[in-house]
Design a protein around this motif. Sequence first.
Motif, PDB file in Angstrom:
ATOM      1  N   GLN A  42       3.947  -5.736   3.809  1.00 42.84           N
ATOM      2  CA  GLN A  42       2.898  -4.907   3.242  1.00 42.84           C
ATOM      3  C   GLN A  42       2.836  -5.056   1.737  1.00 42.84           C
ATOM      4  O   GLN A  42       2.152  -4.314   1.068  1.00 42.84           O
ATOM      5  CB  GLN A  42       3.115  -3.451   3.638  1.00 42.84           C
ATOM      6  N   GLN A  43       3.573  -6.022   1.214  1.00 44.41           N
ATOM      7  CA  GLN A  43       3.511  -6.331  -0.208  1.00 44.41           C
ATOM      8  C   GLN A  43       3.106  -7.780  -0.346  1.00 44.41           C
ATOM      9  O   GLN A  43       3.397  -8.605   0.512  1.00 44.41           O
ATOM     10  CB  GLN A  43       4.873  -6.151  -0.874  1.00 44.41           C
ATOM     11  N   GLY A  44       2.432  -8.070  -1.427  1.00 49.63           N
ATOM     12  CA  GLY A  44       2.035  -9.444  -1.647  1.00 49.63           C
ATOM     13  C   GLY A  44       1.736  -9.705  -3.104  1.00 49.63           C
ATOM     14  O   GLY A  44       1.716  -8.792  -3.929  1.00 49.63           O
ATOM     15  N   ASP A  69      -0.670 -10.316  -9.929  1.00 48.08           N
ATOM     16  CA  ASP A  69      -0.367  -8.913  -9.620  1.00 48.08           C
ATOM     17  C   ASP A  69       0.371  -8.816  -8.292  1.00 48.08           C
ATOM     18  O   ASP A  69       0.066  -9.540  -7.346  1.00 48.08           O
ATOM     19  CB  ASP A  69      -1.644  -8.081  -9.520  1.00 48.08           C
ATOM     20  N   ARG A  70       1.332  -7.910  -8.234  1.00 49.91           N
ATOM     21  CA  ARG A  70       2.035  -7.613  -6.982  1.00 49.91           C
ATOM     22  C   ARG A  70       1.398  -6.349  -6.421  1.00 49.91           C
ATOM     23  O   ARG A  70       1.306  -5.345  -7.115  1.00 49.91           O
ATOM     24  CB  ARG A  70       3.512  -7.415  -7.261  1.00 49.91           C
ATOM     25  N   ILE A  71       0.961  -6.424  -5.170  1.00 50.47           N
ATOM     26  CA  ILE A  71       0.152  -5.340  -4.612  1.00 50.47           C
ATOM     27  C   ILE A  71       0.723  -4.827  -3.288  1.00 50.47           C
ATOM     28  O   ILE A  71       1.556  -5.472  -2.665  1.00 50.47           O
ATOM     29  CB  ILE A  71      -1.306  -5.809  -4.400  1.00 50.47           C
ATOM     30  N   LEU A  72       0.234  -3.658  -2.883  1.00 46.88           N
ATOM     31  CA  LEU A  72       0.517  -3.075  -1.574  1.00 46.88           C
ATOM     32  C   LEU A  72      -0.779  -3.089  -0.777  1.00 46.88           C
ATOM     33  O   LEU A  72      -1.849  -2.831  -1.323  1.00 46.88           O
ATOM     34  CB  LEU A  72       0.988  -1.627  -1.719  1.00 46.88           C
ATOM     35  N   PHE A  73      -0.671  -3.391   0.525  1.00 45.24           N
ATOM     36  CA  PHE A  73      -1.849  -3.377   1.386  1.00 45.24           C
ATOM     37  C   PHE A  73      -1.468  -2.860   2.759  1.00 45.24           C
ATOM     38  O   PHE A  73      -0.288  -2.788   3.104  1.00 45.24           O
ATOM     39  CB  PHE A  73      -2.485  -4.777   1.475  1.00 45.24           C
ATOM     40  N   LEU A  97      -4.116  -1.151  -1.472  1.00 43.00           N
ATOM     41  CA  LEU A  97      -3.753   0.254  -1.643  1.00 43.00           C
ATOM     42  C   LEU A  97      -3.279   0.571  -3.056  1.00 43.00           C
ATOM     43  O   LEU A  97      -3.454   1.686  -3.533  1.00 43.00           O
ATOM     44  CB  LEU A  97      -2.671   0.639  -0.641  1.00 43.00           C
ATOM     45  N   GLY A  98      -2.654  -0.397  -3.712  1.00 42.58           N
ATOM     46  CA  GLY A  98      -2.167  -0.146  -5.065  1.00 42.58           C
ATOM     47  C   GLY A  98      -1.521  -1.376  -5.665  1.00 42.58           C
ATOM     48  O   GLY A  98      -1.235  -2.350  -4.983  1.00 42.58           O
ATOM     49  N   VAL A  99      -1.288  -1.311  -6.974  1.00 41.31           N
ATOM     50  CA  VAL A  99      -0.628  -2.383  -7.715  1.00 41.31           C
ATOM     51  C   VAL A  99       0.745  -1.887  -8.125  1.00 41.31           C
ATOM     52  O   VAL A  99       0.886  -0.771  -8.638  1.00 41.31           O
ATOM     53  CB  VAL A  99      -1.457  -2.774  -8.968  1.00 41.31           C
TER      54      VAL A  99
END
Length: 111
Positions: A42-44, A69-73, A97-99
């Motif tokens: 869930q991170q990328g 950027d490292r993000i959540l999805f 969902l967020g950075v």
Amino acid sequence: MATKTSVKVSPLADRVVIRALEETEQMRGGLYIPDTAKEKPQQGEVIAAGPGARDEKGVVQPLDVKAGDRILFGKWSGTEVKIDGEELLIMKESDILGVLEGAAASKKKAA
């Protein structure tokens, strides 16, 4: 745009190309979790971002995320694609969902 991959993908509108990051922990409570039972990451890391979506007046609204950027999805967000042997996700910015603010900076220090 310099990235770790040789893949050259130019996402359109408000879409982003994500490289999913695997969990670093393989043991939980002393039990080995086989690959088939692991949840989707869930991170990328964003490896490419489109220019943005057009609003009702036709003006391009730039994206809030950028390459690196490292993000959540969400678990089931995006479309899985395989480009040059690498598995990537393409999703709309609204699926993000967020950075993770400190993640990219700490990664750069370690390199």
